[in-house]
Design a protein around this motif. Structure first.
Motif, short mmCIF file in Angstrom:
data_model
loop_
_atom_site.label_atom_id
_atom_site.label_comp_id
_atom_site.label_asym_id
_atom_site.label_seq_id
_atom_site.Cartn_x
_atom_site.Cartn_y
_atom_site.Cartn_z
N THR A 100 0.83 -1.21 0.00
CA THR A 100 0.00 0.00 0.00
C THR A 100 0.86 1.26 0.00
N PRO A 102 2.97 4.06 -1.96
CA PRO A 102 2.76 4.54 -3.34
C PRO A 102 3.98 4.27 -4.23
N LYS A 273 -1.46 -9.43 -10.25
CA LYS A 273 -2.74 -10.07 -10.57
C LYS A 273 -3.18 -11.16 -9.60
N LEU A 275 -1.95 -11.64 -6.22
CA LEU A 275 -1.54 -11.46 -4.83
C LEU A 275 -2.66 -11.94 -3.90
N LEU A 277 -2.93 -11.94 -0.08
CA LEU A 277 -2.48 -11.71 1.31
C LEU A 277 -3.50 -12.23 2.31
N LYS B 48 -9.62 -4.77 0.69
CA LYS B 48 -8.38 -5.12 -0.03
C LYS B 48 -8.45 -4.68 -1.49
N ASN B 51 -7.75 -1.08 -1.77
CA ASN B 51 -6.33 -0.80 -1.53
C ASN B 51 -5.38 -1.47 -2.53
N ASP B 52 -5.94 -2.06 -3.58
CA ASP B 52 -5.13 -2.70 -4.63
C ASP B 52 -4.35 -3.91 -4.10
N LEU B 53 -4.87 -4.52 -3.04
CA LEU B 53 -4.23 -5.73 -2.51
C LEU B 53 -4.86 -6.98 -3.14
N LEU B 54 -5.98 -6.79 -3.79
CA LEU B 54 -6.67 -7.89 -4.50
C LEU B 54 -7.22 -7.34 -5.80
N GLN B 55 -7.34 -8.21 -6.78
CA GLN B 55 -7.96 -7.81 -8.05
C GLN B 55 -9.36 -8.42 -8.11
N LYS B 73 -2.95 5.03 -4.00
CA LYS B 73 -2.28 4.77 -2.72
C LYS B 73 -1.77 6.07 -2.08
N TYR B 78 -4.52 3.57 4.90
CA TYR B 78 -5.15 2.28 5.21
C TYR B 78 -4.61 1.66 6.50
N ARG B 82 -4.24 -5.93 11.35
CA ARG B 82 -3.09 -6.67 11.89
C ARG B 82 -1.87 -5.75 11.97
#
Lengths: 277, 232
Positions: A100, A102, A273, A275, A277, B48, B51-55, B73, B78, B82
């Motif tokens: 996250t 930039p 594409k 990821l 987490l 997520k 926040n571009d942590l998932l598509q 971002k 965010y 955790r």
């Protein structure tokens, strides 16, 4: 941004690796002094006193064992740190921060990769320096018996004849190292995808060996082709060793570079594409 | 005015399971949104994706008119549910990191909050309790002058006495042009600060609207309504 990422990457790894590198150099120095004393005792005849000889022998043995243990530790810990830094900071909880920030995925991956390369090179240099420190004691003690002019002449010939293959081999070793690091990254990234996520570690290890074998197989096939097609008839007759060496090593370096590109792009694509987490 | 966040028919699928199922909503500037729902309802997935942590598997997501990426971002602050800081750091190292990467990080504001909460800037993160660590993370997030604050369970790990302070911190540190999206189970504590709520269930939005309107329409508090809608 890449420079900033790299700064934090180096700081995070330095906590583990710098003390280890300093420790290795200190042990090398102690080994060197001990060896110098051992040589000096032998030359003065003092070592013939059985007790002194045995103590010297045991101490030198222990120190060398310790030194080689530290060299193994450097290698293992550097590899572990490279893997751990990638795993924890991108795939673990720290990934929530890293992904996250930039910055682009290319910058993120490059910072890990460049950091890993720098630490690997530093680790190798520390081991080389340690060996030099140990060797130095023998050279210093026996300095008066050495014909420096003759030694320099010999060295000049060695450097003249070996510098080219040494540089090429060094370049190949560096390219292999880079490809190895990126292959580890790719394996870890594939292993964190949805279907393999429950067995990340095992999947990453198996994938690493599988991909390594696959690249090896492709390399072998390519080399057989190059051997059959690319070598001119004249070479087989002239048996020009350097020509053959350059060609083989050139191909191998190029192959490692292609591996690097494939692994880097693959890892980056998975980061963008897939990821998970 | 461009919406801060726009979800259009967004679906996220994990194998056969749909974590989000054709979800559409818009977040406007200057409001505090509550993203409410039971475990596994899709709250974290939505966060997520923002926040571009998932598509997303399908659908369109826009943040300030752009697809999630480097630019989004820069304007989103965010807070995940955790600890995402490296524990070798001291609090001041974490401040430095945020200062290095986020142009909108206000160091003096962060230090002021740190003093109010009696946390030393020289403290190592690994020596801090879970609750204090959460406070440090919240300080880092709220000390940014971001356009959108996305807070995933911001008060779950802290004691009730600290909750009021944290909510006050959240309220006093976001500007008129900013919005906050809070995901939480502790609705009673945050109900008073929410402008709008989105109820998620099984990956679908089952209720969405202004808090006052919902209260008037259903004759219940948001907490009461949540218990009714999501009764086990």
């Amino acid at each position: 941004m890449l420079a900033k990422l790299l700064k934090y990457e180096m700081k995070a790894s330095a906590r583990t690796l710098v003390p280890l590198y300093i420790g290795t150099l200190i042990v090398a120095l102690v080994c060197s002094v001990q060896m110098a004393l051992f040589i000096a005792d032998n030359r003065s005849g003092f070592a013939m006193t059985i007790g002194v000889f045995q103590v010297n022998n045991t101490l030198t043995g222990i120190l060398f064992l310790l030194f080689f243990g530290l060299c193994v530790a450097i290698t293992v810990l550097t590899i572990m740190t490279v893997i751990q830094r990638f795993n924890h900071s991108l795939i673990g909880d720290e990934g929530y921060l890293m992904f996250t920030l930039p910055v682009t995925h290319t910058q993120l991956l490059s910072s890990k990769f460049i950091g890993a390369l720098i630490w690997s090179v530093i680790g190798s240099f520390v081991m080389f320096l340690s060996l030099m420190i140990i060797s130095a004691s023998g050279v210093m003690i026996g300095a008066d018996a050495i014909n420096w002019g003759e030694l320099w002449n010999q060295l000049r010939y060695i450097i003249r004849d070996a510098i080219h293959p040494m540089l090429v081999s060094g370049l190949y070793a560096f390219a292999s190292l880079a490809a190895g690091i990126l292959l580890v990254y790719l394996s870890i990234m594939i292993a964190q995808t949805e279907k393999l996520n429950n067995h990340r570690v095992a999947a990453a290890v198996i994938l690493f060996f599988l991909l390594n074998w696959l690249f090896g197989a492709v390399e072998s096939i390519l080399f057989v082709s190059v051997g059959n097609i690319g070598v001119p008839d004249g070479f087989r007759i002239s048996n020009d060793f350097m020509w053959a060496y350059n060609m083989v090593m050139g191909c191998r370096i190029a192959f490692e570079a292609v591996k690097c590109v494939i692994c880097f792009m693959g890892t980056k694509w998975l980061m963008q594409k897939k990821l998970n987490l | 005015m461009t919406a801060l966040v726009q979800f259009e028919n967004v679906t996220k699928q994990y194998g056969d399971k749909k974590a989000l199922d054709n979800v559409s909503f818009t977040l406007e500037p200057g409001k505090i949104y509550g993203l409410l729902g039971p475990n596994g309802s899709g709250k974290s997935t939505a966060i997520k994706i923002i926040n571009d942590l998932l598509q997303p598997t399908s659908g369109t997501v826009l943040v300030n008119g752009l697809k999630p990426g480097v630019e989004s971002k820069k304007i989103i602050s965010y807070l995940p549910d955790r600890n995402y800081l490296n524990d070798w750091m001291k609090v001041e190292d974490a401040f430095k990191l945020f200062e290095d990467f986020y142009e909108d990080f206000d160091r003096s504001r962060a230090e002021e909050m740190l003093r109010s909460l009696n946390i030393s800037s020289g403290a190592r993160l690994k020596t801090l309790s879970k609750g204090t660590l959460e406070k440090v993370q919240l300080i880092l997030i709220m000390a940014r002058r971001a356009k959108l604050y996305v807070l995933d369970e911001p008060i779950a790990g802290v004691d009730p006495a600290a909750r009021d302070y944290i909510l006050q911190t959240i309220l006093s540190n976001y500007g008129e042009e900013s919005s906050i999206l809070i995901s939480t189970h502790l609705i009673t504590d945050i109900e008073k600060v929410l402008d709008e709520v989105l109820f998620l269930q099984n990956g679908r939005i089952v209720l969405q609207g202004a808090v006052d309107d919902i209260r008037a329409e259903h004759g219940k508090s948001i907490d009461g309504l949540f218990r009714e809608v999501f009764r086990c």
